[in-house]
Design an enzyme around this catalytic site. Structure first.
Site, PDB file in Angstrom:
ATOM      1  N   LYS A  80      66.759 -18.363 118.969  1.00 48.20           N
ATOM      2  CA  LYS A  80      66.395 -18.899 120.405  1.00 48.20           C
ATOM      3  C   LYS A  80      67.660 -18.126 121.279  1.00 48.20           C
ATOM      4  O   LYS A  80      68.586 -17.815 120.777  1.00 48.20           O
ATOM      5  CB  LYS A  80      66.757 -20.170 120.524  1.00 48.20           C
ATOM      6  CG  LYS A  80      65.881 -20.648 121.738  1.00 48.20           C
ATOM      7  CD  LYS A  80      64.347 -20.852 121.320  1.00 48.20           C
ATOM      8  CE  LYS A  80      63.641 -21.748 122.474  1.00 48.20           C
ATOM      9  NZ  LYS A  80      62.052 -21.985 122.137  1.00 48.20           N
ATOM     10  N   GLY A 234      55.321 -36.093 131.154  1.00 48.39           N
ATOM     11  CA  GLY A 234      55.469 -34.708 131.620  1.00 48.39           C
ATOM     12  C   GLY A 234      54.236 -34.032 131.927  1.00 48.39           C
ATOM     13  O   GLY A 234      53.323 -33.634 130.629  1.00 48.39           O
ATOM     14  N   VAL A 238      51.862 -27.696 129.633  1.00 46.95           N
ATOM     15  CA  VAL A 238      51.485 -27.941 128.332  1.00 46.95           C
ATOM     16  C   VAL A 238      50.914 -29.483 128.669  1.00 46.95           C
ATOM     17  O   VAL A 238      49.831 -29.658 128.093  1.00 46.95           O
ATOM     18  CB  VAL A 238      52.491 -27.979 127.197  1.00 46.95           C
ATOM     19  CG1 VAL A 238      51.995 -28.851 126.238  1.00 46.95           C
ATOM     20  CG2 VAL A 238      53.031 -26.603 126.775  1.00 46.95           C
TER      21      VAL A 238
END
Length: 405
Positions: A80, A234, A238
């Site tokens: 990452k 959320g 997505v």
């Protein structure tokens, strides 16, 4: 932070710190493992409270990518990169980087001084118009500086000679990846790729979570989503796409997000959806809790407040204290779908696009999350361990085989 101890504890191979004075780039490249192949993971552009927080995030996310890629059967290791989104500052030498030298705040302040020095009446409308004109220029300057940061990152990646391949993540865009590509070939999700088109990666991540929720329900003897109450925390790309899949399958929704407009959009789009407080939606009385925002939502405190029987969402690193929280869910009879298994749709999409696959084949590969998750549940039941430990055991077995090749 004891950096060497952190690397040893998490099993890191490398942590590379990247700095570029001209653009202000501050980035951390964390490579957790290359046992199965080059490290593959996204590039995050985020505002961190401290350097330590940035490093910890990079390390934790890189390790998660190792396990996610391994358990998904991908020929890649885990890595990452995080870029610390520090504010653009005025240069000591104006225009030395070709991007200008003032911030928007400095422009507004300087304009006020100019007006006073000239003795001109500073009518709000006049000042606002002039500030707006100058800030348009400053915004272009910030775009230029941002582009320079990503080009500088590209040069850092090129020096790794293919040990790490990056792509989109929180806070980054296809345009950013295009800038990286000007300096290195070790980047995905550039303009024209599937990963950059119409939120395809987010769509595949949401599809994988949807598949995982269906698989988890079947594990509990429930054949379909029809009438099942799912709380989605959320509503970004997505989370919203997941709501669309769930609603189409007949599920009832509870939705929450820190951005009110996202909630309102969901209430309009998905009939019967119920809004909830994003800080307390985990405690909703529902069948499935789907965390799809930032990680760490399941803590020793919040896990005791859960009233669902399944936790299955797209957020990374959902468990703040992995062993403790996973153990409590197991003890309470809550089925936990490990986040790196469930949320692998995006990286599966990226990996197979790198191999030349098209959208139909990629979708088939993402659907394979059902089989992977079933193996995790079977291992957990057979060994009387948590599903989190079962996923780790399976992933680590694959990694060990990788070292033997």
């Amino acid at each position: 932070m004891q950096l060497w101890q952190e690397m040893e504890r998490e099993g890191m191979e490398e942590i590379i710190f990247c700095h570029d004075a001209a653009s202000g780039l501050r980035a951390v490249i964390a490579i957790h493992s290359t046992a199965l192949g080059p490290a593959l993971g996204g590039c995050r552009y985020w505002t961190y409270a401290s350097e330590e927080e940035a490093v910890r995030d990079a390390v934790k996310l890189a390790k998660g990518m190792t396990y996610k890629n391994a358990i998904s059967g991908l020929p890649y290791g885990g890595g990452k990169v995080v870029i610390w989104n520090v504010p653009f500052v005025k240069n000591a030498k104006p225009d030395e980087d070709g991007c200008g030298s003032q911030s928007a705040e400095q422009v507004a302040g300087d304009l006020g001084v100019e007006q006073q020095q000239k003795g001109v009446a500073t009518e709000r409308e006049v000042v606002a118009d002039e500030v707006a004109d100058r800030i348009d220029i400053i915004l272009d300057t910030d775009v230029c500086r941002r582009a320079q940061r990503f080009r500088a990152l590209g040069r850092c990646l090129e020096r790794l000679n293919g040990r790490y391949v990056t792509g989109l993540d929180l806070g980054t865009t296809a345009t950013d990846m295009d800038q990286i590509q000007l300096e290195t070939a070790h980047v995905t999700d550039t303009t024209g790729s599937l990963g950059a088109q119409d939120d395809f990666t987010a769509e595949m991540t949401a599809y994988g979570v949807h598949i995982g929720i269906v698989t988890s329900l079947r594990q509990q003897g429930i054949a379909s989503l029809q009438g099942i109450l799912v709380a989605v925390q959320g509503l970004g790309k997505v989370g919203y796409a997941l709501c669309r899949y769930l609603h189409a399958a007949g599920a009832r929704l509870i939705v929450a997000d820190v951005v009110p407009d996202r909630v309102q959009r969901a209430l309009v789009q998905f009939s019967g959806a119920i809004p909830a407080d994003p800080a307390h939606i985990h405690a909703a009385d529902c069948k499935v809790f789907a965390p799809c925002a930032l990680g760490g939502v399941l803590t020793p405190a919040t896990v005791e407040e859960l009233r669902c029987s399944i936790v299955a969402g797209a957020a990374n690193n959902q468990l703040s204290e992995r062993q403790l929280v996973a153990g409590r869910m197991q003890a309470r009879g809550i089925l936990y779908a490990p986040d790196y298994v469930l949320g692998a749709g995006g990286i599966i999409s990226t990996a197979y696009e790198l191999e030349g696959a098209g959208p139909d084949l990629i979708r088939q590969k993402v659907a394979g999350i059902a089989g992977t998750l079933s193996k995790v549940y079977a291992e957990a039941a057979q060994s009387a361990i948590s599903t989190a430990d079962a996923a780790d055991r399976l992933a680590e077995s694959i990694l060990r085989l990788g070292y033997k090749k």
